[in-house]
Design a protein around this motif. Structure first.
Motif, PDB file in Angstrom:
ATOM      1  N   SER B 135       0.815  -1.226  -0.169  1.00 18.20           N
ATOM      2  CA  SER B 135      -0.028  -0.017  -0.008  1.00 18.20           C
ATOM      3  C   SER B 135       0.993   1.169   0.014  1.00 18.20           C
ATOM      4  O   SER B 135       2.109   1.269   0.419  1.00 18.20           O
ATOM      5  CB  SER B 135      -0.838   0.095   1.336  1.00 18.20           C
ATOM      6  N   THR B 136       0.349   2.412  -0.177  1.00 16.91           N
ATOM      7  CA  THR B 136       0.963   3.605  -0.419  1.00 16.91           C
ATOM      8  C   THR B 136       1.761   3.859   0.792  1.00 16.91           C
ATOM      9  O   THR B 136       2.888   4.323   1.142  1.00 16.91           O
ATOM     10  CB  THR B 136       0.281   4.907  -0.710  1.00 16.91           C
ATOM     11  N   GLY B 137       0.989   3.732   2.040  1.00 14.40           N
ATOM     12  CA  GLY B 137       1.499   4.010   3.300  1.00 14.40           C
ATOM     13  C   GLY B 137       2.538   3.013   3.862  1.00 14.40           C
ATOM     14  O   GLY B 137       3.538   3.468   4.296  1.00 14.40           O
ATOM     15  N   GLN B 138       2.617   1.730   3.453  1.00  8.27           N
ATOM     16  CA  GLN B 138       3.609   0.838   3.418  1.00  8.27           C
ATOM     17  C   GLN B 138       4.710   1.318   2.795  1.00  8.27           C
ATOM     18  O   GLN B 138       6.083   1.182   3.169  1.00  8.27           O
ATOM     19  CB  GLN B 138       3.224  -0.579   3.340  1.00  8.27           C
ATOM     20  N   GLN B 139       4.587   1.701   1.637  1.00  7.12           N
ATOM     21  CA  GLN B 139       5.689   2.137   0.719  1.00  7.12           C
ATOM     22  C   GLN B 139       6.397   3.296   1.444  1.00  7.12           C
ATOM     23  O   GLN B 139       7.745   3.262   1.395  1.00  7.12           O
ATOM     24  CB  GLN B 139       5.423   2.697  -0.737  1.00  7.12           C
ATOM     25  N   ALA B 140       5.770   4.110   2.031  1.00  5.40           N
ATOM     26  CA  ALA B 140       6.211   5.391   2.555  1.00  5.40           C
ATOM     27  C   ALA B 140       7.240   4.943   3.856  1.00  5.40           C
ATOM     28  O   ALA B 140       8.212   5.371   4.103  1.00  5.40           O
ATOM     29  CB  ALA B 140       5.297   6.337   3.164  1.00  5.40           C
ATOM     30  N   GLN B 141       6.515   3.773   4.454  1.00  5.88           N
ATOM     31  CA  GLN B 141       7.224   3.228   5.514  1.00  5.88           C
ATOM     32  C   GLN B 141       8.502   2.672   5.227  1.00  5.88           C
ATOM     33  O   GLN B 141       9.663   2.558   5.931  1.00  5.88           O
ATOM     34  CB  GLN B 141       6.417   2.208   6.462  1.00  5.88           C
ATOM     35  N   VAL B 142       8.544   1.880   4.031  1.00  2.64           N
ATOM     36  CA  VAL B 142       9.736   1.219   3.645  1.00  2.64           C
ATOM     37  C   VAL B 142      10.714   2.372   3.068  1.00  2.64           C
ATOM     38  O   VAL B 142      12.074   2.351   3.727  1.00  2.64           O
ATOM     39  CB  VAL B 142       9.421   0.344   2.401  1.00  2.64           C
ATOM     40  N   SER B 143      10.477   3.435   2.687  1.00  7.23           N
ATOM     41  CA  SER B 143      11.410   4.271   2.386  1.00  7.23           C
ATOM     42  C   SER B 143      11.885   5.260   3.385  1.00  7.23           C
ATOM     43  O   SER B 143      12.933   5.592   3.455  1.00  7.23           O
ATOM     44  CB  SER B 143      10.981   5.433   0.952  1.00  7.23           C
ATOM     45  N   LEU B 144      11.014   5.306   4.474  1.00  7.71           N
ATOM     46  CA  LEU B 144      11.424   6.092   5.848  1.00  7.71           C
ATOM     47  C   LEU B 144      12.310   4.861   6.436  1.00  7.71           C
ATOM     48  O   LEU B 144      13.495   5.398   7.151  1.00  7.71           O
ATOM     49  CB  LEU B 144      10.214   6.284   6.540  1.00  7.71           C
ATOM     50  N   THR B 145      11.691   3.684   6.665  1.00  4.90           N
ATOM     51  CA  THR B 145      12.850   2.850   7.263  1.00  4.90           C
ATOM     52  C   THR B 145      14.263   2.782   6.563  1.00  4.90           C
ATOM     53  O   THR B 145      15.477   2.684   7.297  1.00  4.90           O
ATOM     54  CB  THR B 145      12.432   1.433   7.181  1.00  4.90           C
ATOM     55  N   LEU B 146      14.201   2.832   5.385  1.00  2.68           N
ATOM     56  CA  LEU B 146      15.559   2.827   4.486  1.00  2.68           C
ATOM     57  C   LEU B 146      16.405   3.998   4.936  1.00  2.68           C
ATOM     58  O   LEU B 146      17.555   3.967   5.106  1.00  2.68           O
ATOM     59  CB  LEU B 146      15.332   2.804   3.177  1.00  2.68           C
ATOM     60  N   ALA B 147      15.885   5.194   5.222  1.00  3.28           N
ATOM     61  CA  ALA B 147      16.294   6.439   5.455  1.00  3.28           C
ATOM     62  C   ALA B 147      16.923   6.425   6.790  1.00  3.28           C
ATOM     63  O   ALA B 147      18.179   6.723   7.193  1.00  3.28           O
ATOM     64  CB  ALA B 147      15.468   7.558   5.459  1.00  3.28           C
ATOM     65  N   ALA B 168      -2.198   6.080   7.786  1.00  5.14           N
ATOM     66  CA  ALA B 168      -0.698   6.025   7.322  1.00  5.14           C
ATOM     67  C   ALA B 168       0.013   7.232   7.895  1.00  5.14           C
ATOM     68  O   ALA B 168       1.316   7.057   8.079  1.00  5.14           O
ATOM     69  CB  ALA B 168      -0.836   5.760   5.900  1.00  5.14           C
ATOM     70  N   ARG B 169      -0.513   8.450   7.870  1.00  4.40           N
ATOM     71  CA  ARG B 169       0.136   9.651   8.284  1.00  4.40           C
ATOM     72  C   ARG B 169       0.427   9.543   9.631  1.00  4.40           C
ATOM     73  O   ARG B 169       1.823   9.676  10.051  1.00  4.40           O
ATOM     74  CB  ARG B 169      -0.739  10.858   8.060  1.00  4.40           C
TER      75      ARG B 169
END
Lengths: 140, 303
Positions: B135-147, B168-169
């Motif tokens: 989901s869009t929220g999960q993708q955001a979490q993946v990129s945040l986690t990578l960061a 998700a926010r």
């Protein structure tokens, strides 16, 4: 353990909401002497709020003598010393009754009275308790 | 907090500008971000937010001015301590989460794999799922986690909430605030809506038309501004004697945002200002500016 919640629309600053929730929980006996408050990180991440907001709330609780914070070990509820004695409460209640009687006699409705009290409260902000400068409190 | 005095600023910029052809996307931008601060970078679309973040991330060069990141002029070593997530959280959609993690491990000198795994487990993000199917929220979490796994000292998030639904926010900001509480990271989040960031930021930068219009610690900005309401026929004298940022008159009443001293006059009723009202009033009055706050962000020379 206490769980906090924030009401964005209340207009009360988030740090003060946290302070009041702790006060309230102590009053209701949900938090007792020696109980540990959640860490700043726990609160910041569960509420998605700036850690400084939580720190500010915890400092305020310390300042009010409700908790004691020890670096590294946490923030604990202090033995309660009731700020307002029953006798004092009784006195305050009586003077409020007198005031409300006067307001009713003058024809004020409940809504008028609430607005009046809220308005008067703004003249003497909460943080000034104990250091109210009477000479400046009537400025509006 | 005491580290602030010892550590260099996370960012200090002096008269930074970036031009695309004849158009200045960013102009005369001077600011200083104290270590450990959480900075809301707000302004309308096209104000220069992404340009500033891209310069801070070392992805584009300024056309003029100087910038120092973590006390140094941008170089590879500094860039390895800066994490940037661009708008819409770009990721390789055909890679699985595990493969994405592996890429992160190979591409970064510093990499906290246990943290990344723990976060994905907490968030119920399956490691064998292709990123494009999250989901869009999960993708955001993946990129945040990578960061976050880079253990950055400066984390730059460009419009991180734009595509996310309310739940998700909340989850996204919970993660960011958890990282902020760990300390040692300065976080800059951009948004065109201040309300998204109101609870999380302690510093504010308002950009408009490529220029810094407001910069400072949120508490200081709120403390030095007041909303006044009073009789419209006294609005002119208010303007003459006080710093009026913006005012609107409806009928006989004027409501004004004032910076600094307020009148000692019973005709004017004073109330504290909210962050959104402050930002909107400045944006509506582009000739007004509130630069520098005394702490944290100050407009000054590059040290």
């Amino acid at each position: 353990m206490i769980e906090f919640r924030l009401d964005t629309s209340s207009g009360v600053p988030p740090y003060l909401q946290i302070v009041r929730q702790v006060e309230h929980a102590i009053r209701l006996g949900l938090l007792r002497t020696g109980d540990r408050l959640p860490t700043v990180k726990e609160v910041a991440s569960s509420l998605a709020v700036n850690p400084n907001t939580v720190l500010k709330a915890y400092r305020e609780l310390d300042h009010r003598g409700l908790t004691s914070g020890k670096v590294g070990s946490g923030t604990f509820i202090e033995p309660s010393r009731s700020v307002v004695s029953p006798a004092q409460l009784k006195l305050l209640r009586r003077s409020l009754h007198n005031w409300i009687r006067g307001a009713r006699a003058a024809g004020l409705t409940d809504a008028d009275i609430d607005a009046f009290v809220a308005d008067a409260r703004k003249d003497i902000p909460e943080r000034q308790i104990g250091e109210v400068r009477r000479d400046e409190s009537g400025g509006r | 907090m005491n580290q602030a005095a010892v550590n260099p600023a996370a960012v200090s910029a002096h008269r930074l500008g970036r031009r695309y052809g004849k158009l200045w996307a960013l102009r005369d931008c001077s600011l200083r971000l104290g270590p450990g601060s959480v900075v809301a970078l707000v302004g309308p679309n096209g104000a220069g937010k992404s340009t500033l973040l891209n310069i801070l991330a070392g992805l584009i060069e300024p056309s003029e001015g100087e910038v120092r990141i973590l006390g140094e002029t941008p170089n590879d070593r500094v860039r390895s301590r800066v994490a940037f997530t661009a708008q819409n959280h770009p990721l390789y959609r055909s890679l699985t989460v595990a493969q994405t993690m592996r890429a992160g491990r190979l591409l970064n000198t510093e990499w906290d794999e246990p943290m990344a795994r723990e976060r994905f487990a907490q968030l119920d993000i399956p490691l064998d799922r292709r990123v494009g199917r999250l989901s869009t929220g999960q993708q955001a979490q993946v990129s945040l986690t990578l960061a976050l796994a880079k253990r950055p000292q400066l984390l730059l998030l460009d419009e991180p909430l734009a595509a996310l639904d309310p739940v998700a926010r909340q989850v996204f900001m919970q993660t960011v605030m958890g990282a902020a509480a760990d300390g040692e990271v300065t976080i800059v989040l951009s948004s065109h809506v201040i309300t998204d960031l109101e609870r999380v930021c302690d510093h504010l930068i308002v950009l408009d038309h490529g220029r810094v219009q407001v910069a400072g610690a949120v508490d200081d900005l709120l403390a030095e501004h007041t909303v006044l309401s009073g009789p419209a026929d006294q609005a002119e004298s208010l303007r003459r004697n006080h710093v009026v940022i913006g005012a609107s008159t409806v009928g006989r009443q004027t409501i004004a945002l004032v910076r600094g001293e307020t009148p000692h006059d019973e005709a004017w009723r004073a109330e504290p200002v909210g962050l959104e009202e402050l930002v909107v009033t400045y944006l509506r009055n582009p000739h007004q500016a509130a630069l520098p706050g005394p702490r944290g962000i100050v407009k000054d020379q590059v040290a």
